[in-house]
Design a protein around this motif. Structure first.
Motif, short mmCIF file in Angstrom:
data_model
loop_
_atom_site.label_atom_id
_atom_site.label_comp_id
_atom_site.label_asym_id
_atom_site.label_seq_id
_atom_site.Cartn_x
_atom_site.Cartn_y
_atom_site.Cartn_z
N ARG A 331 0.18 20.53 -23.51
CA ARG A 331 -0.16 19.56 -24.65
C ARG A 331 -1.52 19.39 -24.92
O ARG A 331 -1.99 18.51 -25.50
N VAL A 332 -2.48 20.35 -24.53
CA VAL A 332 -3.70 20.34 -24.65
C VAL A 332 -4.27 21.66 -25.73
O VAL A 332 -3.84 22.80 -25.21
N VAL A 333 -4.80 21.29 -26.82
CA VAL A 333 -5.30 22.49 -27.57
C VAL A 333 -6.92 22.50 -27.84
O VAL A 333 -7.49 21.40 -28.07
N LEU A 334 -7.36 23.59 -27.54
CA LEU A 334 -8.76 23.78 -27.94
C LEU A 334 -9.15 24.03 -29.26
O LEU A 334 -8.41 24.74 -29.76
N VAL A 335 -10.13 23.39 -29.79
CA VAL A 335 -10.78 23.65 -31.18
C VAL A 335 -12.16 23.74 -30.95
O VAL A 335 -12.84 23.31 -30.24
N GLY A 336 -12.59 24.41 -32.34
CA GLY A 336 -14.30 24.45 -32.39
C GLY A 336 -14.80 25.17 -31.19
O GLY A 336 -14.40 26.07 -30.55
N ASP A 337 -16.12 24.94 -30.96
CA ASP A 337 -16.79 25.33 -29.97
C ASP A 337 -15.99 25.35 -28.50
O ASP A 337 -16.46 26.16 -27.40
N ALA A 338 -15.41 24.48 -28.20
CA ALA A 338 -14.70 24.59 -26.90
C ALA A 338 -13.74 25.71 -26.90
O ALA A 338 -13.35 26.14 -25.74
N ILE A 354 -13.92 23.99 -38.80
CA ILE A 354 -13.10 23.00 -39.75
C ILE A 354 -11.88 23.91 -40.04
O ILE A 354 -10.88 23.14 -40.01
N MET A 355 -11.77 24.97 -39.76
CA MET A 355 -10.59 25.80 -40.05
C MET A 355 -9.70 25.61 -39.00
O MET A 355 -8.22 25.65 -39.26
N ASP A 356 -10.37 25.43 -37.80
CA ASP A 356 -9.27 25.13 -36.63
C ASP A 356 -8.39 24.03 -37.17
O ASP A 356 -7.37 23.88 -36.81
N ALA A 357 -9.21 22.80 -37.59
CA ALA A 357 -8.72 21.45 -37.72
C ALA A 357 -7.58 21.62 -38.85
O ALA A 357 -6.64 21.19 -38.79
N HIS A 358 -8.02 22.40 -39.94
CA HIS A 358 -6.97 22.47 -41.02
C HIS A 358 -5.69 23.33 -40.57
O HIS A 358 -4.77 22.49 -41.04
N VAL A 359 -5.80 24.05 -39.91
CA VAL A 359 -4.83 24.98 -39.37
C VAL A 359 -3.79 24.24 -38.50
O VAL A 359 -2.70 24.03 -38.79
N SER A 374 6.16 23.70 -31.56
CA SER A 374 6.50 24.76 -32.43
C SER A 374 4.98 24.98 -33.18
O SER A 374 4.54 25.96 -33.67
N ALA A 375 4.49 23.52 -33.37
CA ALA A 375 3.20 23.71 -34.19
C ALA A 375 2.05 24.20 -33.49
O ALA A 375 1.36 24.78 -34.01
N LEU A 376 1.78 23.92 -32.21
CA LEU A 376 0.97 24.71 -31.24
C LEU A 376 0.96 25.99 -31.23
O LEU A 376 0.21 26.63 -31.34
N THR A 377 2.37 26.46 -31.24
CA THR A 377 2.49 27.91 -31.18
C THR A 377 1.87 28.47 -32.51
O THR A 377 1.31 29.62 -32.56
N GLU A 378 2.14 27.94 -33.54
CA GLU A 378 1.78 28.34 -34.79
C GLU A 378 0.25 28.33 -34.93
O GLU A 378 -0.45 29.39 -35.47
N TYR A 379 -0.54 27.22 -34.47
CA TYR A 379 -1.85 27.13 -34.44
C TYR A 379 -2.34 28.26 -33.73
O TYR A 379 -3.46 28.94 -34.21
N GLN A 380 -1.93 28.49 -32.45
CA GLN A 380 -2.52 29.50 -31.60
C GLN A 380 -2.16 30.93 -32.27
O GLN A 380 -3.09 31.69 -32.13
N MET A 381 -1.08 31.25 -32.90
CA MET A 381 -0.91 32.31 -33.28
C MET A 381 -1.93 32.86 -34.57
O MET A 381 -2.37 34.04 -34.83
N LYS A 382 -2.20 31.79 -35.54
CA LYS A 382 -2.98 31.99 -36.71
C LYS A 382 -4.71 32.11 -36.38
O LYS A 382 -5.09 32.58 -36.85
#
Length: 440
Positions: A331-338, A354-359, A374-382
């Motif tokens: 349940r942890v998702v990395l975004v941006g420079d992280a 910004i696009m990480d956040a938007h997606v 399912s949402a996190l899987t889609e985020y990672q895939m995109k």
């Protein structure tokens, strides 16, 4: 030890209404209150299925003089528009309609235009202004400065996480520790992310081989500087300029508020830095004097004079990391420079954040609070493939413009190259870059 007595983060401001399907809102804890974290707060609040709390260890990240300039691309502008912030962004930015790369002859002090993109479609904004726009447009109670997440652990069923937060820094006494439960942890804690280190132990940053001198010059009291610059950079105010010299390149563009933003990349051994910092904020007088002397040798008199009159130039050591194979850990998702620390040559760091956040927001809104996996899987895939390609293209572009791909370094005769070769200098080639074979 002080504990939260309810299951939701205190101060996670929203409307208080539950989703129409009766599902409980997701409790989201965003670690990091810089641009990436604030963008995620906007995107997740817009879904209507999230309560959001942003935790930032710094006492403040505000002020128009914080940071330097950056360029926002068309896709990021569309994300800002989706959050209702595009007009505010445009009021506080200047259009970068063009990108132009030029070769500079340091002996004759003349430049030759190499490649130009007439449809660059970026906006130049100061980091402090962008952060202010994102911060001030959030509901009250979302952002908690001077708070640091010091640990987190999964619940027994793996569907929630316990985050321990300390107010005033991790050196405070134990009585300052709070425990907060979250359904989703968004790690937006920058290029030296402690969250990433926890899930990817031994993951080290990679020194690029060069540093950047940076400065922002306010010409409101000295308009002659701007006039001098415009004589040789005719589209200043609408164009992002790259000047390429032997084993070096410089960047120049204009910011709102009568300010000129410049960078100069210099090949050198990795500097000694304190802690996790990548910045030397106050170089010594001898270093600055050497900078001015080298500027006179390398660049035309107009750019050299701009560098000389800029007060308080500072140094960034340029790092990145190799792409990860995943961006989601339970349940942890990395975004941006992280998620994808990058060199700055493709103007990707803020735009990717910004696009990480938007997606992420679109995925959570699509799947709802009951289908977070399912949402996190889609985020990672995109995002995984796109960000990997962009980060590695930025690395390649830096090496190319610093002369690191040639022997001896900086020896390539750019001023005599054909159109096919110089086309490779433009950022629009990012989508064609064969990135999968270029990880070191």
């Amino acid at each position: 030890m002080e504990q939260e007595t309810d299951d939701s983060p205190r101060g996670s401001g929203d409307s208080g209404e539950e989703p129409r399907n009766g599902a409980t809102k997701l409790r989201v804890i965003v670690i990091g209150g810089s641009v990436a974290g604030l963008a995620c707060a906007h995107a997740l609040l817009k879904t209507g299925v999230c309560r959001v709390m942003v935790i930032e260890k710094a006492r403040a990240l505000s002020g128009n003089n914080t940071g330097a300039g950056l360029g926002i691309d068309a896709a990021a502008c569309e994300a800002m528009e989706d959050w209702g912030l595009r007009d505010e962004l445009h009021l506080n930015s200047k259009p970068l309609d063009y990108e132009e790369n030029r070769a500079v002859d340091p002996e004759r002090k003349v430049s030759v235009k190499l490649a130009r993109d007439e449809n660059f479609r970026h906006w130049a904004v100061h980091w402090g202004q962008l952060h202010r726009i994102l911060r001030e447009s959030l509901p009250p109670g979302i952002v908690h400065f001077n708070h640091e997440a010091i640990s987190f652990e999964d619940s027994e069923d793996g569907k929630t996480m316990l985050v321990k937060v300390v107010e005033g820094g991790s050196n405070n006494n134990l009585h300052a520790v709070k425990e907060v439960w979250g359904d989703l942890i968004v790690a937006a804690d920058g290029s030296v992310s402690r969250t990433r280190q926890f899930y990817v132990p031994g993951d080290k940053r990679r020194y690029s081989g060069y540093c950047a001198w940076r400065g922002v010059y306010d010409y409101s009291d000295n308009p002659e500087i701007r006039e001098s610059i415009q004589k040789v950079y005719g589209d200043i105010g609408h164009c992002l300029y790259f000047d390429i010299a032997r084993g070096s390149h410089a960047v120049l563009y204009e910011l709102p508020g009568q300010r000129l933003n410049w960078l100069w990349y210099v090949n050198q051994p990795e500097p000694h830095l304190e802690g996790d910092s990548v910045t030397i904020p106050q170089p010594g007088k001898e270093e600055v004097a050497k900078l001015h002397k080298e500027a006179d040798r390398t660049w035309g008199p107009e750019l050299a004079e701009l560098i000389r009159v800029t007060p308080d130039p500072f140094i960034n050591a340029i790092y990145d990391k190799n792409p990860l194979k995943q961006l989601v850990f339970s349940r942890v998702v990395l975004v941006g420079d992280a998620a994808h620390p990058t060199t700055p040559h493709g103007l990707r760091s803020t735009n990717m954040a910004i696009m990480d956040a938007h997606v992420l927001g679109k995925a959570v809104g699509k799947w709802g609070s009951r289908n977070l996996d399912s949402a996190l899987t889609e985020y990672q895939m995109k995002r995984l493939s796109a960000t990997s390609q962009q980060a590695l293209f930025s690395r390649h572009l830096g090496r190319l413009k610093q002369g690191m791909l040639f022997e001896p370094q900086g020896s390539f005769p750019w001023s005599t190259c054909d159109e096919g070769m110089v086309e490779g200098l433009l950022q629009r080639n990012m989508s064609y870059y064969q990135w999968r074979c270029y990880v070191d």
